[in-house]
Design an enzyme around this catalytic site. Structure first.
Site, PDB file in Angstrom:
ATOM      1  N   PRO A  11       0.798  -1.221   0.000  1.00  0.00           N
ATOM      2  CA  PRO A  11       0.000   0.000   0.000  1.00  0.00           C
ATOM      3  C   PRO A  11       0.836   1.279   0.000  1.00  0.00           C
ATOM      4  CG  PRO A  11      -0.091  -1.084   2.139  1.00  0.00           C
ATOM      5  CD  PRO A  11       0.549  -2.044   1.187  1.00  0.00           C
ATOM      6  N   ASN A  12       0.367   2.216  -0.775  1.00  0.00           N
ATOM      7  CA  ASN A  12       0.933   3.567  -0.875  1.00  0.00           C
ATOM      8  C   ASN A  12       2.247   3.639  -1.631  1.00  0.00           C
ATOM      9  OD1 ASN A  12      -1.184   4.918   0.631  1.00  0.00           O
ATOM     10  ND2 ASN A  12      -0.407   3.806   2.400  1.00  0.00           N
ATOM     11  N   ARG A  19       5.246  10.980  -2.747  1.00  0.00           N
ATOM     12  CA  ARG A  19       4.859  10.798  -1.351  1.00  0.00           C
ATOM     13  C   ARG A  19       6.033  11.150  -0.427  1.00  0.00           C
ATOM     14  NH1 ARG A  19       4.813   4.714   1.213  1.00  0.00           N
ATOM     15  NH2 ARG A  19       3.869   5.282   3.205  1.00  0.00           N
ATOM     16  N   TYR A  24      11.036   9.313   1.283  1.00  0.00           N
ATOM     17  CA  TYR A  24      11.066   8.240   0.274  1.00  0.00           C
ATOM     18  C   TYR A  24      11.775   8.615  -1.023  1.00  0.00           C
ATOM     19  CZ  TYR A  24       7.685   6.130   3.446  1.00  0.00           C
ATOM     20  OH  TYR A  24       7.064   5.597   4.560  1.00  0.00           O
ATOM     21  N   ASN A  97       8.252  -5.225  -0.575  1.00  0.00           N
ATOM     22  CA  ASN A  97       8.082  -4.071   0.297  1.00  0.00           C
ATOM     23  C   ASN A  97       6.593  -4.028   0.596  1.00  0.00           C
ATOM     24  OD1 ASN A  97       7.814  -1.692   1.633  1.00  0.00           O
ATOM     25  ND2 ASN A  97       8.982  -0.454   0.180  1.00  0.00           N
ATOM     26  N   ALA A 100       2.984  -0.525   4.909  1.00  0.00           N
ATOM     27  CA  ALA A 100       2.442  -0.563   6.268  1.00  0.00           C
ATOM     28  C   ALA A 100       2.010  -1.964   6.696  1.00  0.00           C
ATOM     29  CB  ALA A 100       1.261   0.399   6.370  1.00  0.00           C
ATOM     30  N   GLU A 121      12.980  -8.825   2.288  1.00  0.00           N
ATOM     31  CA  GLU A 121      12.128  -7.697   2.687  1.00  0.00           C
ATOM     32  C   GLU A 121      12.883  -6.392   2.413  1.00  0.00           C
ATOM     33  OE1 GLU A 121      10.807  -8.023   6.781  1.00  0.00           O
ATOM     34  OE2 GLU A 121      10.495  -5.862   6.939  1.00  0.00           O
ATOM     35  N   HIS A 123      12.693  -2.039   2.505  1.00  0.00           N
ATOM     36  CA  HIS A 123      12.047  -0.762   2.841  1.00  0.00           C
ATOM     37  C   HIS A 123      12.902   0.360   2.307  1.00  0.00           C
ATOM     38  CE1 HIS A 123       9.169  -2.794   5.334  1.00  0.00           C
ATOM     39  NE2 HIS A 123      10.174  -3.484   5.848  1.00  0.00           N
ATOM     40  N   ARG A 130      12.615   5.502  12.623  1.00  0.00           N
ATOM     41  CA  ARG A 130      11.326   6.202  12.559  1.00  0.00           C
ATOM     42  C   ARG A 130      10.450   5.807  13.759  1.00  0.00           C
ATOM     43  NH1 ARG A 130       8.907   5.490   6.771  1.00  0.00           N
ATOM     44  NH2 ARG A 130       7.598   7.199   7.550  1.00  0.00           N
TER      45      ARG A 130
HETATM   46  C1  DQA Z   1       8.042   1.501   3.962  1.00  0.00           C
HETATM   47  C2  DQA Z   1       8.069   1.767   5.466  1.00  0.00           C
HETATM   48  C3  DQA Z   1       6.705   1.491   6.082  1.00  0.00           C
HETATM   49  O1  DQA Z   1       6.754   1.742   7.480  1.00  0.00           O
HETATM   50  C4  DQA Z   1       5.661   2.402   5.462  1.00  0.00           C
HETATM   51  O2  DQA Z   1       4.395   2.104   6.000  1.00  0.00           O
HETATM   52  C5  DQA Z   1       5.670   2.335   3.995  1.00  0.00           C
HETATM   53  C6  DQA Z   1       6.948   2.297   3.280  1.00  0.00           C
HETATM   54  C7  DQA Z   1       9.377   1.882   3.283  1.00  0.00           C
HETATM   55  O3  DQA Z   1       9.558   1.495   2.142  1.00  0.00           O
HETATM   56  O4  DQA Z   1      10.203   2.574   3.877  1.00  0.00           O
HETATM   57  O5  DQA Z   1       4.621   2.414   3.352  1.00  0.00           O
HETATM   58  O6  DQA Z   1       7.826   0.124   3.750  1.00  0.00           O
END
Ligand code: DQA
Length: 172
Positions: A11-12, A19, A24, A97, A100, A121, A123, A130
């Protein structure tokens, strides 16, 4: 036969590039996926890249990509950059990735473990620098590796490792 790697973004992450750029960066998801396809070509592997904001869709995509024998007609979330839609062979590894959902999803953890696929994994941000709720991952202890804080280069590093690791596996 070339090995295949599924890159999953949760998501996102479709908002990458616009964003919270101070966290990011300015690289878009389309740019990440395009670079992954080019890198894969150079490494001699194939890549499938998907993104969804929906937990169940991510679970379905993991099932469909990793166990096509069980779900021959299951549709993957459309791959934005590949020419073929659904791979007939199971993917050999996953780079994920989960956004959330990393911090909340037992379902995605169970899906990856349920299909027994090696995964890395990723990020973009350093989640450990954070908020505390981002320090917990439901995936990390089952991952081959966790990469965070390298920006979108994390995907590049993960793909290089996955391709080399898989090649080593292939030679055994
Ligand atoms: C993320 C870190 C997560 O905590 C966050 O919710 C994201 C992006 C990252 O790529 O740094 O959506 O996975």
């Amino acid at each position: 036969m070339s090995r295949s790697i599924l890159i999953i973004n949760g998501p996102n992450l479709n908002l990458l590039g616009t964003r919270e750029p101070h966290i990011y960066g300015s690289t878009t998801l389309a740019e990440v996926e395009k670079a992954a396809h080019e890198q894969a070509k150079a490494l001699g592997v194939s890549v499938l890249a998907i993104q969804s904001n929906h937990e169940g869709e991510l679970v379905d995509a993991i099932h469909a990509a990793c166990r096509p024998d069980l779900f021959p007609s299951a549709k993957l979330i459309p791959d934005s950059t590949a020419s073929s839609s659904s791979p007939r062979r199971p993917v050999d590894a996953v780079i994920i990735n989960a956004g959330a959902f990393t911090h909340t999803s037992v379902a995605i953890r169970d899906a990856l473990n349920g299909v027994d696929v090696p995964f890395i994994e990723v990020h973009v941000s350093n989640v450990h620098a954070r908020e505390e709720f981002r320090h917990k991952s439901f995936l990390a202890d089952k991952a081959v590796a966790v990469i965070c804080g390298l920006g979108t280069y994390g995907y590049t590093a993960a793909l290089e490792y996955a391709a080399k690791h898989l090649k080593l596996r292939e030679k055994r």
